[in-house]
Write a protein that holds these residues in place. Structure first.
Motif, mmCIF file in Angstrom:
data_model
loop_
_atom_site.group_PDB
_atom_site.id
_atom_site.type_symbol
_atom_site.label_atom_id
_atom_site.label_comp_id
_atom_site.label_asym_id
_atom_site.label_seq_id
_atom_site.Cartn_x
_atom_site.Cartn_y
_atom_site.Cartn_z
ATOM 1 N N GLY A 305 -1.362 0.184 1.525
ATOM 2 C CA GLY A 305 -0.569 -0.739 0.696
ATOM 3 C C GLY A 305 0.821 -0.970 1.250
ATOM 4 N N ASN A 308 3.011 -3.880 0.291
ATOM 5 C CA ASN A 308 3.804 -3.864 -0.943
ATOM 6 C C ASN A 308 5.204 -3.320 -0.686
ATOM 7 O OD1 ASN A 308 1.842 -4.861 -2.858
ATOM 8 N ND2 ASN A 308 0.723 -2.960 -2.463
ATOM 9 N N VAL A 309 5.275 -2.293 0.165
ATOM 10 C CA VAL A 309 6.581 -1.719 0.514
ATOM 11 C C VAL A 309 7.399 -2.764 1.266
ATOM 12 C CG1 VAL A 309 7.722 0.036 1.932
ATOM 13 C CG2 VAL A 309 5.762 0.664 0.513
ATOM 14 N N ARG A 311 7.140 -5.963 1.129
ATOM 15 C CA ARG A 311 7.529 -7.033 0.207
ATOM 16 C C ARG A 311 8.761 -6.598 -0.610
ATOM 17 N NH1 ARG A 311 6.528 -7.099 -4.752
ATOM 18 N NH2 ARG A 311 4.821 -5.599 -4.605
ATOM 19 N N ILE A 312 8.773 -5.314 -1.047
ATOM 20 C CA ILE A 312 9.927 -4.808 -1.806
ATOM 21 C C ILE A 312 11.184 -4.862 -0.935
ATOM 22 C CG2 ILE A 312 10.931 -2.666 -2.725
ATOM 23 C CD1 ILE A 312 8.150 -2.069 -3.950
ATOM 24 N N PHE A 313 11.037 -4.472 0.320
ATOM 25 C CA PHE A 313 12.181 -4.535 1.248
ATOM 26 C C PHE A 313 12.748 -5.953 1.285
ATOM 27 C CE2 PHE A 313 13.322 -0.904 3.934
ATOM 28 C CZ PHE A 313 12.412 0.046 3.497
#
Lengths: 320, 296
Positions: A305, A308-309, A311-313
């Motif tokens: 995943g 997802n990390v 995208r958060i960045f």
């Protein structure tokens, strides 16, 4: 109600034939709610007039009475004796503040402290025409500085700073917090020059993030928090060619890439693979680690995943 | 007792012996470690990411908390730094629900939401608070009698105490001493036990980091310690890995083994040193182990 207290005070008399520090015990009766300072004043007034200590307001405003109690810096006036009496009945250990030379008993020399404060130019440096009245700033732009302006210059943070203990060149928590107070002031026109200066050896990147200053500050100034904010500001201003800055950037990149820390690439990315001097310095530990089979994975897989990390960045970094 | 298990990066990287010894010890203490919910969890940021962008670090930690919360399990860590960074983030979420609500917006795309119920807990604290010192004592088959151990906490598990729940849990303040005593060893007190090991500035000002390593290991040695025990793998990496360089700096041998908390527990539980990977240290643990074998 009264309580029976034994103080073990570290003393030093510069006028002795052979000056050397020694410990002296005092046993006193104190009212239950007494402060540590009440106890020390009682000793000085009723038992031993030679005991030297600095104090004034007795209300945690003047910043005179910072000292170490049971190994930790406190203001004697806002420390309840009851709170520092060891449960096992052993004496309360009182010492002068650390990292500053002792003048006499519990009095330390603040020359170095003030020298570091002065070194960060603790005054406003505005530019442009001088206003008719005051240099004004909107309230909301100053809110984040309210806490740091509460500093009473007591030196508790300097006393317990773990970096100052090994390197006198470090500006230290009080001066760096003071520097932030001006770096973050919207009326100051020299934010960039200040940040540039503060990225040099002895400045913001030498803090080891141990949080001693956060823990012992009696006024909630949060010096380390301010240092972290200055690091953020320095990186944003483009001062990113120090090892500290490169380490933060490399770390961030690696977490964005794999979701976890890549211990093998972090020092290489920080120093740069063509930095022969630093690569050679890494060699011995690299070889020793290899010998005991303690090498991190060469090609660590990103966490499941990872998108997802990443995208958060992207999202959170874009909000800045 | 079952936990969502967050081993952290170092236990799966440069300190594999921490991971291995944790698994061994947990089994004997009746701790069930469920890694499954944490499979997609990221690094906490270790305080480094936070110096670049605190909100970014907080979002990643909220994401990890949401994963544990979703699994309905308490969260266990085995690294002081993970503990501290997570506790600080957790405090910010508790103090400022509006901030957490904003952060949750960035988690929504992944179908995650953090409600604020997770309390990250180090193995060290879990032993005292959840498992019980008596249960640990019951597992001790080879008391570390005569062994003198100096506790080394690591900054993040002791400061700032306001974020670490010391007011509600005063027992956390001397938790390491409590477990050292529980396994039958002698506690060697020393000033450096709660100071910085120097790890965070290793790549920034190595000389200062080495001086810290030398100061702490030599102080513990001067006070008679046979080894130092730490709940922080970063402290271990620095105090163990850079000890030869620190000894070179001081021009004197140090030879202070730096053992991980679960390795100490495992030794007292009679677990094979190899299973605890006590051979994976840069500063040899051989003398420590032979002393233990020879102990009456």
């Amino acid at each position: 109600m009264t309580m029976d207290v034994t103080l073990n005070v570290k003393r030093y008399n510069p006028d002795a034939a052979k000056p050397a520090s020694y410990n002296q015990e005092y046993r006193i009766d104190l009212e239950d709610g007494s402060s540590l300072l009440d106890g020390l004043i009682k000793v000085r007034e009723e038992m031993d007039g030679t005991l030297a200590l600095r104090c004034s307001c007795r209300s945690a405003i003047c910043g005179s009475c910072a000292m170490r109690v049971n190994g930790r810096a406190v203001l004697a006036c806002n420390t309840k004796m009851k709170d520092v009496m060891p449960k096992d009945g052993s004496p309360v250990k009182v010492e002068p503040a650390g990292n500053m030379g002792v003048v006499k008993d519990l009095i330390v020399n603040f020359d170095v402290f003030w020298g570091k404060i002065k070194a960060v130019k603790p005054w406003l440096q505005p530019e442009g025409p001088v206003p008719q009245g005051e240099y004004l700033a909107p309230n909301e732009a100053m809110l984040h500085l309210a806490g740091v302006m509460g500093c009473i210059m007591c030196g508790a943070c300097v006393s317990d700073c773990t970096v100052l203990e090994v390197d006198k060149n470090f500006l230290g928590p009080a001066a760096l917090a003071k520097a932030y107070r001006f770096v973050g002031d919207p009326r100051d026109a020299h934010e960039k020059d200040r940040l540039k200066d503060l990225t040099k050896y002895g400045g913001m990147w030498d803090c080891t993030r141990c949080m001693q200053c956060v823990q012992v500050c009696p006024k909630g100034v949060d010096p380390m928090g301010r240092i972290m904010k200055m690091r953020d500001k320095a990186l944003a201003a483009g001062y990113n060619n120090t090892y500290g800055a490169r380490h933060a950037l490399a770390f961030t990149d690696l977490v964005r890439h794999g979701g976890h820390l890549d211990e093998l690439r972090l020092p290489i990315k920080t120093f740069g693979i063509f930095n022969v001097k630093e690569m050679l310095k890494l060699a011995p530990i690299g070889m020793r680690s290899q010998m005991v089979g303690k090498v991190p994975p060469l090609f660590p897989k990103p966490i499941p995943g990872i998108q997802n990390v990443r995208r958060i960045f992207e999202k959170v970094e874009a909000k800045r | 007792m079952k936990y969502a298990f967050y081993p952290g990066c170092v236990a799966r990287g440069a300190a594999p012996e921490l991971f291995a010894s944790t698994i061994e010890v947990a089994r004997r203490l009746g701790i069930e470690l469920d890694y499954e919910p944490m499979r997609g969890a990221s690094c906490t940021g270790a305080g480094v990411l936070q110096e670049k962008n605190q909100r970014l670090g907080d979002t990643l930690n909220a994401r990890t908390f949401a994963m544990a919360e979703k699994a309905g399990l308490p969260l266990m860590v085995i690294c002081s730094t993970c503990q501290g960074v997570m506790s600080q983030a957790s405090k910010r979420f508790k103090d400022d629900p509006a901030y957490l609500a904003e952060i949750n917006k960035d988690l929504a795309e992944e179908g995650l939401q953090y409600k604020g119920t997770v309390e990250p807990k180090h193995l060290l604290w879990a032993i005292i608070e959840d498992i019980g010192i008596d249960k640990l004592k019951a597992q001790v088959v080879k008391p570390l009698k005569g062994m003198k151990l100096a506790p080394f906490y690591g900054c993040y598990i002791v400061r700032p105490s306001a974020a670490l729940g010391f007011a509600e849990h005063p027992e956390r303040e001397d938790s390491l001493e409590q477990v050292i005593k529980a396994v039958g060893a002698e506690v060697v007190d020393f000033r450096g036990k709660t100071l910085c090991c120097g790890f965070p500035i290793l790549t920034i000002n190595q000389n200062n980091a080495l001086k810290m390593v030398a100061n702490h290991t030599l102080e513990a040695k001067g006070n008679g310690a046979d080894a130092m025990v730490t709940p922080c793998p970063l402290c271990h990496l620095n105090l163990d890995g850079y000890q030869p360089a620190a000894a070179g700096l001081r021009k004197q041998p140090i030879d202070m083994p730096i053992i991980h908390l679960p390795q100490m527990l495992g030794m007292a539980m009679g677990i094979e040193p190899k299973a605890l990977k006590l051979n994976k240290h840069l500063v040899s643990t051989k003398k420590l182990l032979s002393d233990l074998v020879l102990a009456p």
